[in-house]
Design an enzyme around this catalytic site. Structure first.
Site, PDB file in Angstrom:
ATOM      1  CG  ASP A  41      -0.200  -0.009   2.532  1.00  0.00           C
ATOM      2  OD1 ASP A  41       0.758  -0.795   2.661  1.00  0.00           O
ATOM      3  OD2 ASP A  41      -0.580   0.748   3.454  1.00  0.00           O
ATOM      4  CD  GLU A  95       4.055   0.591   6.924  1.00  0.00           C
ATOM      5  OE1 GLU A  95       4.899   0.906   7.779  1.00  0.00           O
ATOM      6  OE2 GLU A  95       3.565   1.422   6.127  1.00  0.00           O
TER       7      GLU A  95
END
Length: 487
Positions: free
Chosen positions: A79, A146
């Protein structure tokens, strides 16, 4: 425009990074990136696993003669932080990132670049797809979410991965090795308010605080940049006392882990005080510019006429909210005694905004390398908001990563860098939430290290990665893989 980056060296890494820029992957909505790397591993004929939350693991056997080496887990997160300038129409859920070469750097047009952590992911992909590299058994671990909750790391189950060494490729200064990181926790705050009718003879304005640099709420917190939420409510606090300002709407900040660059509010003041109010805003802008002249000189506070709102926030809630935002700590709380120059504990007032059902939400992200200090800070912030009548939920706590100065991989990477570049890399801990602390709790046998190329202004639309350091980062990876110890 962005295809030019595919011709940079090392070409294999940059080609994979370019592919990632074409795939929308904001935190919590990185499903397309999950499918992309899963197909990538399967197309290579490598063992590929996707777990329940979306983490992807790809295994590549050792090259001939390297079968007796310890297993290496190369790890990055899929991400990226979705931040764009206010004048950008970019849709992070559908649009590719417009990356381009700008001198010695690669950056993006009005948005975050995604080098955090696209560089780490691309490096692992380049190793997996190579046919001419020397390495022992390699596993690539691509985690999800994350940036917005460490969801992938938290959900990773013990026993799936077989490696002995974790190479986390999510640091942002080339030539440095990170051996520890801060833990973190979120404070999610909710105010409920009633609607008051706008008093007669009031004139509405939109206040805009813009031009701040923002940045990563951990790495950039010691730089003393302006916090748009703090600046906006500094104005509101004084103006409600001097001019009878009423607040109708506020939209400050957007992400829990980014220093807020912009904040906006719809307010109203009595018409007969309009002139003096405008003078007050102009004077406050000069004051703020002077205070931030070295760290955030681009700050602006503007006042524009707005359509009169039908309702404003009730006066009691407005004052409670303003008092809380003024009082809540923000920025560096304590520096480390053990590692001079390192922030030990900090907090960032990331978001303040009106929401659905007559609510106002605020978010703070607390960080500390000392868990007890993080807990005390969370209690202090909670108490501040509770005294103002808000509800507070603490969530998303994750542990820090304690340095191991006897680490075998630390010694290997010091030697390989020195042999390649003629100097010893710096050993550091980072005031940010690397996944190593969480992953290490599931795999306590792992010998862990974190490193990466030089990235500047992560989590902001000014994010950029230095081209020369990407080559050095890649060379360091290759030399390290060749030098991994035997089992």
């Amino acid at each position: 425009m962005s295809e030019e980056i595919k011709n940079l060296e090392p070409k294999a890494l940059w080609e994979h990074f370019y592919s990632l820029t074409q795939i929308p992957r904001p935190s919590k909505k990185e499903g397309k990136a999950v499918e992309f790397v899963k197909k990538f591993g399967e197309d290579l004929g490598l063992e590929t696993i996707q777990d329940e939350v979306g983490n992807v693991i790809i295994r590549k056997p050792a090259t001939k003669g390297m079968e007796d080496r310890k297993g290496v887990v190369m790890q990055g997160h899929l991400d990226m932080v979705p931040q764009a300038n206010s004048d950008s129409s970019h849709n992070f859920e559908t649009d590719p990132i417009e990356a381009f070469v700008d001198g010695d750097w690669v950056t993006a047009k009005g948005t975050t670049l995604g080098a955090d952590n696209g560089m780490g992911v691309a490096a692992a992909m380049a190793v997996l797809s190579s046919n001419d590299l020397e390495h022992g058994p390699v596993e690539a671990l691509f985690t999800v979410d994350e940036e917005a909750g460490m969801t992938g790391a938290n959900a990773l189950k013990p026993g799936i991965l077989k490696g002995d060494i974790l190479l986390n490729m999510d640091s942002e200064d080339e030539g440095e090795l990170y051996v520890g990181c801060a833990g973190g926790e979120d404070a999610n705050v909710t105010f409920s308010y009633k609607e008051d009718k706008l008093p007669i003879d009031y004139k509405a304005f939109k206040i805009s605080v813009k031009g701040l640099k923002g940045g990563h709420s951990g790495l950039d917190i010691p730089l003393q940049r302006g916090n748009a939420n703090k600046i906006l409510f500094r104005l509101i606090n004084k103006a409600q006392n001097e001019f009878g300002l009423r607040l109708a709407d506020v939209q400050g900040g957007s992400l829990r882990n980014a220093i807020p660059r912009e904040a906006f509010a719809t307010i109203a003041v009595p018409e007969n005080g309009e002139g003096k109010f405008k003078e007050f805003v102009a004077e406050l802008e000069k004051t703020i510019k002077n205070e931030l002249s070295d760290t955030d000189p681009g700050v602006t506070i503007t006042l524009d006429a707005a359509e009169a709102p039908m309702f404003v926030i009730d006066e009691t809630t407005q004052r409670n909210l303003t008092d809380a935002v003024m009082a809540v700590p923000n920025g560096v709380i304590r520096m480390s005694d053990a590692m001079p120059g390192l922030v030990e504990t900090s907090t960032n007032l990331a978001v303040v905004k009106t929401s659905e059902n007559n609510t106002i939400i605020a978010q703070c992200l607390m960080r500390s390398s000392v868990d007890s200090s993080k807990e005390e800070l969370a209690e202090r912030i909670s108490a501040t908001f509770r005294l103002a009548g808000a509800k507070v939920e603490l969530a998303g706590a994750y542990p820090g990563w304690k340095p191991n100065m006897d680490s075998e991989i630390l010694k290997v990477m010091q030697d390989t860098y020195n042999n390649t570049y003629g100097k010893i890399p710096e050993i550091k801990a980072i005031h940010a939430g690397l996944e190593c602390g969480i992953l290490g709790s599931a795999y306590p046998n792992w010998d862990m290290i974190s490193f990466g190329p030089t990235i500047r202004y992560p989590h902001s639309p000014d994010e950029k990665v230095n081209i020369e350091t990407v080559q050095k980062f890649w060379t360091w990876i290759l030399e390290t893989l060749k030098a991994i110890p035997k089992k």
